[in-house]
Each structure stands twice: as C-alpha cells, then as structure tokens.
Design a protein around this motif. Sequence first.
Motif, PDB file in Angstrom:
ATOM      1  N   LEU A 117      -4.323   9.259  -1.691  1.00  0.00           N
ATOM      2  CA  LEU A 117      -4.039   9.058  -3.297  1.00  0.00           C
ATOM      3  C   LEU A 117      -3.013   8.133  -3.381  1.00  0.00           C
ATOM      4  N   VAL A 118      -1.840   8.629  -2.866  1.00  0.00           N
ATOM      5  CA  VAL A 118      -0.545   7.935  -3.088  1.00  0.00           C
ATOM      6  C   VAL A 118      -0.621   6.385  -2.886  1.00  0.00           C
ATOM      7  N   MET A 119      -1.392   6.334  -1.716  1.00  0.00           N
ATOM      8  CA  MET A 119      -1.257   4.822  -1.124  1.00  0.00           C
ATOM      9  C   MET A 119      -2.156   3.851  -2.147  1.00  0.00           C
ATOM     10  N   TYR A 120      -3.348   4.838  -2.512  1.00  0.00           N
ATOM     11  CA  TYR A 120      -4.374   3.737  -3.209  1.00  0.00           C
ATOM     12  C   TYR A 120      -3.712   3.597  -4.667  1.00  0.00           C
ATOM     13  N   ILE A 121      -3.229   4.713  -5.297  1.00  0.00           N
ATOM     14  CA  ILE A 121      -2.666   4.356  -6.668  1.00  0.00           C
ATOM     15  C   ILE A 121      -1.430   3.375  -6.508  1.00  0.00           C
ATOM     16  N   TRP A 122      -0.658   3.437  -5.655  1.00  0.00           N
ATOM     17  CA  TRP A 122       0.336   2.498  -5.429  1.00  0.00           C
ATOM     18  C   TRP A 122      -0.054   1.081  -5.547  1.00  0.00           C
ATOM     19  N   ASN A 123      -1.269   0.740  -4.524  1.00  0.00           N
ATOM     20  CA  ASN A 123      -1.752  -0.446  -4.277  1.00  0.00           C
ATOM     21  C   ASN A 123      -2.608  -0.759  -5.585  1.00  0.00           C
ATOM     22  N   ILE A 133      -2.575   4.914 -14.077  1.00  0.00           N
ATOM     23  CA  ILE A 133      -1.347   3.863 -14.561  1.00  0.00           C
ATOM     24  C   ILE A 133      -0.380   4.417 -15.350  1.00  0.00           C
ATOM     25  N   ASN A 134      -0.747   5.196 -16.405  1.00  0.00           N
ATOM     26  CA  ASN A 134       0.587   5.755 -17.138  1.00  0.00           C
ATOM     27  C   ASN A 134       1.304   6.803 -16.907  1.00  0.00           C
ATOM     28  N   TYR A 135       0.648   7.712 -15.806  1.00  0.00           N
ATOM     29  CA  TYR A 135       1.455   8.718 -15.323  1.00  0.00           C
ATOM     30  C   TYR A 135       1.633   8.745 -13.813  1.00  0.00           C
ATOM     31  N   PHE A 136       0.604   8.652 -12.985  1.00  0.00           N
ATOM     32  CA  PHE A 136       0.861   8.680 -11.476  1.00  0.00           C
ATOM     33  C   PHE A 136       1.492   7.582 -11.002  1.00  0.00           C
ATOM     34  N   TYR A 137       1.067   6.294 -11.314  1.00  0.00           N
ATOM     35  CA  TYR A 137       1.878   5.127 -10.872  1.00  0.00           C
ATOM     36  C   TYR A 137       3.078   4.780 -11.622  1.00  0.00           C
ATOM     37  N   CYS A 151       0.745  -1.144   0.055  1.00  0.00           N
ATOM     38  CA  CYS A 151      -0.204  -0.168  -0.002  1.00  0.00           C
ATOM     39  C   CYS A 151       0.882   1.357  -0.011  1.00  0.00           C
ATOM     40  N   PHE A 152       2.175   1.005  -0.256  1.00  0.00           N
ATOM     41  CA  PHE A 152       3.001   2.300  -0.059  1.00  0.00           C
ATOM     42  C   PHE A 152       4.302   1.949  -0.961  1.00  0.00           C
ATOM     43  N   PRO A 153       4.949   3.130  -1.657  1.00  0.00           N
ATOM     44  CA  PRO A 153       5.982   2.673  -2.227  1.00  0.00           C
ATOM     45  C   PRO A 153       7.263   2.205  -1.615  1.00  0.00           C
ATOM     46  N   ARG A 154       7.965   1.518  -2.231  1.00  0.00           N
ATOM     47  CA  ARG A 154       9.171   0.924  -1.314  1.00  0.00           C
ATOM     48  C   ARG A 154      10.117   1.973  -0.876  1.00  0.00           C
ATOM     49  N   LEU A 155      10.636   1.986   0.343  1.00  0.00           N
ATOM     50  CA  LEU A 155      11.628   3.044   0.683  1.00  0.00           C
ATOM     51  C   LEU A 155      12.720   2.263   1.367  1.00  0.00           C
TER      52      LEU A 155
END
Length: 574
Positions: A292-298, A540-544, A177-181
């Motif tokens: 929104l960041v968490m939702y888009i990544w998931n 998908i094409n831009y945010f993710y 649910c969150f980008p890898r850090l």
Amino acid sequence: MISVAFLIVLFSLQRFGTSKVGLAVGPALFIWFCCLSGIGIYNIMQYGTEVLRAFNPIYIYYYFERNPTQAWMSLGGCLLCATGSEAMFADLCYFSVRSVQLTFVCLVLPCLLLGYLGQAAFLMENLTQNEQVFFLSIPSQVFWPVVFIATLAALIASRTMTTAIFSIIKQATALGCFPRLKIIHTSRKFMGQIYIPVMNWFLLVSCLAFVTTFGSINEIGNAYGIAELGVMMMTTILVTIIMLLIWQVNIIVVLCFLTLFLGLELFFFSSVLGSVADGSWVLLVFAAVLYLVMYIWNYGTKLKYETEVKQKLSMDLMMDLGCNLGTVRAPGIGLLYNELVRGVPAIFGHFLTTMPAIHSMIIFVCIKWVPVPVVPQNERFLFRRVCPKNYHMFRCIARYGYKDVRKENPQTFEQLLIESLEKFIRREAQERSLESDENGNTDSEEEVASSSSRVLVGPNGSIYSLGVPLLAECGGVSNPNFGSSTSFDGSLDGTMDGRRSLDNELSFIHMAKECGVVYLLGHGDIRARKESFFVKKLVINYFYAFLRKNCRRGIATLSIPHTRLMQVAMQYMV
C-alpha cells in the motif's frame, strides 16, 4: 536475549559496507560449508551408507503412499532445505553471475547434500532424537566450534538478505515506487554496495518484534516458507513475461515452462497455507502494508508530475504575464530548481504573481542522478536557452554520480556553473558563425536562437540533439518592459557583429554574478478536487501527503545558504 543481542550487533555493522565486512564473510562461509560436508561424511561413515538410497526418486512415492496428509504438510519444510543456501548469495549486485554459478555447483550443492545425508543417516539409527537433528549429529569433540560457525553463518545470511533489501528499495525509489530515503554508497568500485540508514533501523525494529513475538522457531519457519514461495511464484511470472515480450520464445515452450514451474510452486505453496494461523499472517499483513505504501507513493507522484507537465507555461503566456504585472528585472542571478527537463514550470508563474520581479538572469536547474561513480566537473552541466537572447533565461541540467560530493560549497558550485555557462555561450556563438558561413546568408536573431535551442551543448563541446525545441517559437512577441530598476542595461543590439555580441553577453553574466546569486525553490503539492471520490481524497490528501512530508526532499542533498534562499509553495488540484 542472545538472539536480540546478535541482531543489534548485526544491524550496527551494516554501515561499514560489504567491502570491509566481506574480509571476514568469505572465510567464515567457506569454513561453514566445510563443517557441513565434514559432519555429513562423518555421520555417513558412522551410521552406514544405506542413506545413499535417498537419491532414488521411488522413495518419494513410498513416502506419500504411507501418509499422504503428513507428507503434503511437510513439503514446506523440505523447501526450506534449499532456501537457506539461497539467502547467502541473494544479491547479484555484489557478485558476478559466473562466480555464483561456480560456487553453487562446486561448493554449496555438494556440501548441502552431504550435510543432509549425514543427518538422515543419524536419524535412521536414532529415531527418537528428532529435535535439533543437526546439533545432535555433531561429534562432541567439535560441538562448540561448530555452534559458533553456525551462528556466524546465520548472521551472514541475514546480513546478505538485508543488503538485498537495500538494493530493492533503491531500485523501487528510482522507479518512483517508494518514498525517497537517504542512500549511502559504501564503495566506489561497485555501484550496488549501498547502505540506507532509515531502512536499516526499521528492519532492526521489525526483526526484534518478530523474534520477541513468535513463540518458537517453527513459527518463524512457517512465515519464511510463505515469503520464499511468494518470491518464487512472482519470479516465475516475471520470467514468463520476459520470455514472451523480450526473448520472444515460442508460446508452446512458454506454456510448458509456466505449467511446470508455477504448478510445482503452487503445490508447495498449498502445503504452507495451513500454517497461516500459526504466525504467517503477520508476514502477510506486513507485505500488504508495504504494498500500500508503494502503491500510494507511485500513484501520488505520477499525478503530481503529470499535473506539472500539463500546467507548464508557454513562452507567450509567460511574457504576457510579465508585462501585465509590470515585471522588473532586478540585478543578479536566480537559480530556480525544478524537476522538469522541458518547458517552464508553473511554479515560475507563481513566483511572478507572488513577487512581480525577476532577476536579470534566470537559470532553471534540474538535478539528475546518473549511474556512474563520478561525473567530471567539465561534463556536469548541460545548457540551452529558454527564451530569446535578450531575456537571459537558460535551462541547466546538473548531473551527479552516486559518489559525487553533493553538498558542495555554494561559492564553488556557483563558480563552476558560471564557467560552464560561459563555455556554452562561446560554443553557441561558434556554431552560429559556422552555420552562417555554410548557409551563406544571415539569419535573424530569433531564428538563430530557435535553431540553437534544438541541441544541448555540453561544456566539453559535446552536442546532444533533442529533436524538438523545449519551447514553442515565439516570433512576433514584443519584448516586455523590464522597468528602470535594472542597474545595468541587459539588452543586446541585434545588429552588432557576433564577436561584440558575445563579449557583451559574457560581460552581462559577470555583472549579474557580482550582484549576487539567489536560490529559488518551489514546493509543489497536490490536493484532490472537491468532486473527487472519497477514496481518492483519503489517499491524496492524507496518506500521500503524510509520506511526502516525511520523505527525503530532492533538494536535501544540496548545500544552500539560507540567507540567499527564497521559497514559494504552490498547490495543484488533481
């Protein structure tokens, strides 16, 4: 400027970890609570004990009767009296449940009650001095020492909330649910003590922006009240779900719990909604962006994994693909990294179509992180066969603990991998021999390979049953011609005895190792189909794509020599 300086110092100390900073945290908090109780007792003795009548709940009714609107508006401030203490022990990853319970009941609660009773007693005698009541009620002899301790306690509370955010980000990352850090574990003893550099500096910039943007402490308090009540309401809803699905509590009891707690929290929440225009809107916008960041990544990660699973290669298709392309087997070992635990990833077929040659031995490596400090080296790798024996293709699951050295020396990693593979092959031959003795008959080589593929055999001899094989049975498929470019014969005679077959396979592994090891990395990306909706294309094409490009890649922790690295990109249409 003083607040900014303290914030910079606070976030600069995060990298040292809780264990080191905790040596000063415990005594400082204890002194702080002693100051609270001491000042409270002094004010009660100085201005009278009539304030003790506040324990009578009838005064709540009198308070609302005199001025209902003002009383309702003040509920948010009343809530902040308790949330300040919660911040100092926000993360149970650092403390046991029993220690938190004892500390709250025996230390925090009595000290807070005495502190607020002392301030109320001071106000009863000094009605006009209602600004910064706590500092005005401090005796002049101990004013500056208490100010120093209060500042230190505020810093500790802020630091605890920051470490709690680190734990939440780590759990969200594990759930996809969150980008890898980059996550640094600061303790070998406690798994929850971590440090995330990127998030630490992001929080520093955010805090500095909040401090410089808000005009007064009241505006920050309003924002904090909305955040706390949001957490409380979400906690109540989640506990209700757990009561229904996990604990299976009677529905009447659950409804009573939900009505009581959620109704009380909604009543408090209604009192702070009026302060949204005073600065709380910034916090709501911040929360919306983070969601929104968490939702888009998931959403993007789930689509990518589902597509990879659907498009993984079957055994028949892979072998036919190799024959049609005139595939040859080049001497050496190819380590293909991918995230799939089962099946042959589609990126391998992309390797074949791009370069119609594969190494004489292929190992599909899948990296998995397990919640233990260190994985012993003799238990790090789990192997199984992917194809019939004469194809020399294996699946390997490499397990790492959160304190393991992940940037291993390539030679050390390769040596350990080959040794573990040899142990697996010896163990497999031993299991085959035992099965032959028990059954009293001789199975064909394909049947043995299919039977052995239903278990994972660890290098330490442990057997892990998978229930079903990784790949479908491929009987009746003719062996592809690997061409004449192979510098040594990779086929094994199926009629030779088990011992000679084992020796030949081990010798084959050593010869492949001497020819060199190449790391094959496939970068899979996803793009929305042309017929997809505009919103899906945008996400998908831009945010993710932006998040994936700027997040930490799964292979970032591996030390791979660039001279032996081969990368191929592949795009999935979703």
